[in-house]
Design a protein around this motif. Sequence first.
Motif, PDB file in Angstrom:
ATOM      1  N   MET A   1       0.735  -0.760   0.040  1.00 50.04           N
ATOM      2  CA  MET A   1       0.160  -0.151   0.077  1.00 50.04           C
ATOM      3  C   MET A   1       0.625   0.995   0.222  1.00 50.04           C
ATOM      4  SD  MET A   1      -3.114   0.952  -0.481  1.00 50.04           S
ATOM      5  CE  MET A   1      -4.052   1.965   0.684  1.00 50.04           C
ATOM      6  N   ASN A   2       1.839   1.502   0.557  1.00 45.21           N
ATOM      7  CA  ASN A   2       2.790   2.430   0.992  1.00 45.21           C
ATOM      8  C   ASN A   2       3.329   2.875  -0.145  1.00 45.21           C
ATOM      9  OD1 ASN A   2       2.910   3.252   3.802  1.00 45.21           O
ATOM     10  ND2 ASN A   2       4.066   2.325   4.104  1.00 45.21           N
ATOM     11  N   LYS A   3       3.790   1.742  -1.352  1.00 46.70           N
ATOM     12  CA  LYS A   3       4.087   1.785  -2.974  1.00 46.70           C
ATOM     13  C   LYS A   3       3.284   2.419  -3.282  1.00 46.70           C
ATOM     14  CE  LYS A   3       7.930  -1.336  -2.388  1.00 46.70           C
ATOM     15  NZ  LYS A   3       8.762  -1.236  -3.274  1.00 46.70           N
ATOM     16  N   ILE A   4       1.775   1.698  -3.309  1.00 48.09           N
ATOM     17  CA  ILE A   4       1.271   2.487  -4.368  1.00 48.09           C
ATOM     18  C   ILE A   4       0.899   4.356  -4.056  1.00 48.09           C
ATOM     19  CG2 ILE A   4      -1.065   3.075  -4.829  1.00 48.09           C
ATOM     20  CD1 ILE A   4      -1.709  -0.239  -4.422  1.00 48.09           C
ATOM     21  N   ILE A   5       0.594   4.922  -2.601  1.00 51.42           N
ATOM     22  CA  ILE A   5       0.576   6.260  -1.938  1.00 51.42           C
ATOM     23  C   ILE A   5       2.070   6.339  -2.320  1.00 51.42           C
ATOM     24  CG2 ILE A   5       0.797   7.591  -0.059  1.00 51.42           C
ATOM     25  CD1 ILE A   5      -0.588   4.854   1.441  1.00 51.42           C
ATOM     26  N   GLY A   6       3.295   6.103  -2.634  1.00 45.80           N
ATOM     27  CA  GLY A   6       4.449   6.475  -3.097  1.00 45.80           C
ATOM     28  C   GLY A   6       4.192   7.404  -4.902  1.00 45.80           C
ATOM     29  N   ILE A   7       4.058   6.124  -5.547  1.00 51.14           N
ATOM     30  CA  ILE A   7       4.271   6.025  -6.837  1.00 51.14           C
ATOM     31  C   ILE A   7       2.730   7.242  -7.113  1.00 51.14           C
ATOM     32  CG2 ILE A   7       2.894   5.292  -9.032  1.00 51.14           C
ATOM     33  CD1 ILE A   7       4.129   2.361  -8.101  1.00 51.14           C
ATOM     34  N   ALA A   8       1.976   7.461  -5.987  1.00 52.66           N
ATOM     35  CA  ALA A   8       0.435   8.173  -7.007  1.00 52.66           C
ATOM     36  C   ALA A   8       1.271   9.856  -5.852  1.00 52.66           C
ATOM     37  CB  ALA A   8      -0.544   8.147  -5.408  1.00 52.66           C
ATOM     38  N   LEU A   9       2.071   9.977  -5.386  1.00 50.86           N
ATOM     39  CA  LEU A   9       2.882  11.115  -4.680  1.00 50.86           C
ATOM     40  C   LEU A   9       3.902  11.041  -5.797  1.00 50.86           C
ATOM     41  CD1 LEU A   9       3.337  10.837  -1.011  1.00 50.86           C
ATOM     42  CD2 LEU A   9       1.739  12.804  -2.001  1.00 50.86           C
ATOM     43  N   ILE A  10       4.410  10.594  -6.383  1.00 48.36           N
ATOM     44  CA  ILE A  10       5.067  11.420  -7.647  1.00 48.36           C
ATOM     45  C   ILE A  10       4.406  11.646  -8.252  1.00 48.36           C
ATOM     46  CG2 ILE A  10       7.121  10.514  -8.813  1.00 48.36           C
ATOM     47  CD1 ILE A  10       8.106   8.224  -6.625  1.00 48.36           C
ATOM     48  N   CYS A  11       4.054  11.185  -8.842  1.00 47.55           N
ATOM     49  CA  CYS A  11       2.904  11.203 -10.210  1.00 47.55           C
ATOM     50  C   CYS A  11       2.555  13.106  -9.463  1.00 47.55           C
ATOM     51  CB  CYS A  11       1.626  10.633 -10.635  1.00 47.55           C
ATOM     52  SG  CYS A  11       2.510   8.812 -10.775  1.00 47.55           S
ATOM     53  N   ILE A  12       1.812  13.427  -8.938  1.00 48.32           N
ATOM     54  CA  ILE A  12       1.302  14.753  -8.403  1.00 48.32           C
ATOM     55  C   ILE A  12       2.247  15.648  -8.341  1.00 48.32           C
ATOM     56  CG2 ILE A  12      -0.246  15.846  -7.022  1.00 48.32           C
ATOM     57  CD1 ILE A  12      -1.691  12.521  -5.986  1.00 48.32           C
ATOM     58  N   GLY A  13       3.175  15.369  -7.702  1.00 47.81           N
ATOM     59  CA  GLY A  13       4.733  15.885  -7.589  1.00 47.81           C
ATOM     60  C   GLY A  13       5.160  16.902  -9.194  1.00 47.81           C
ATOM     61  N   VAL A  14       5.444  15.604  -9.436  1.00 50.18           N
ATOM     62  CA  VAL A  14       5.461  15.830 -10.975  1.00 50.18           C
ATOM     63  C   VAL A  14       4.853  17.208 -11.717  1.00 50.18           C
ATOM     64  CG1 VAL A  14       6.473  14.773 -13.718  1.00 50.18           C
ATOM     65  CG2 VAL A  14       7.088  14.132 -11.659  1.00 50.18           C
TER      66      VAL A  14
END
Length: 63
Positions: A1-14
């Motif tokens: 679950m943490n990796k999904i949140i991390g990937i979402a944060l990276i996408c939102i950040g970009v």
Amino acid sequence: MNKIIGIALICIGVALAFWGYDVYDSASSQITRTLNGETPLEAWAAMVGGAVCIVFGAFKVKG
């Protein structure tokens, strides 16, 4: 679950960083910078917020 949140944060950040640069590079922002030397707060907030999201997302994916 943490990796999904991390990937979402990276996408939102970009997306935020690109949007902030788009605001920074807009015609009205260029005119404002030319006349009084100030950059819109919206541009800085989006670029810095995007960078923070990317960093936190990278930590979530890594850990």
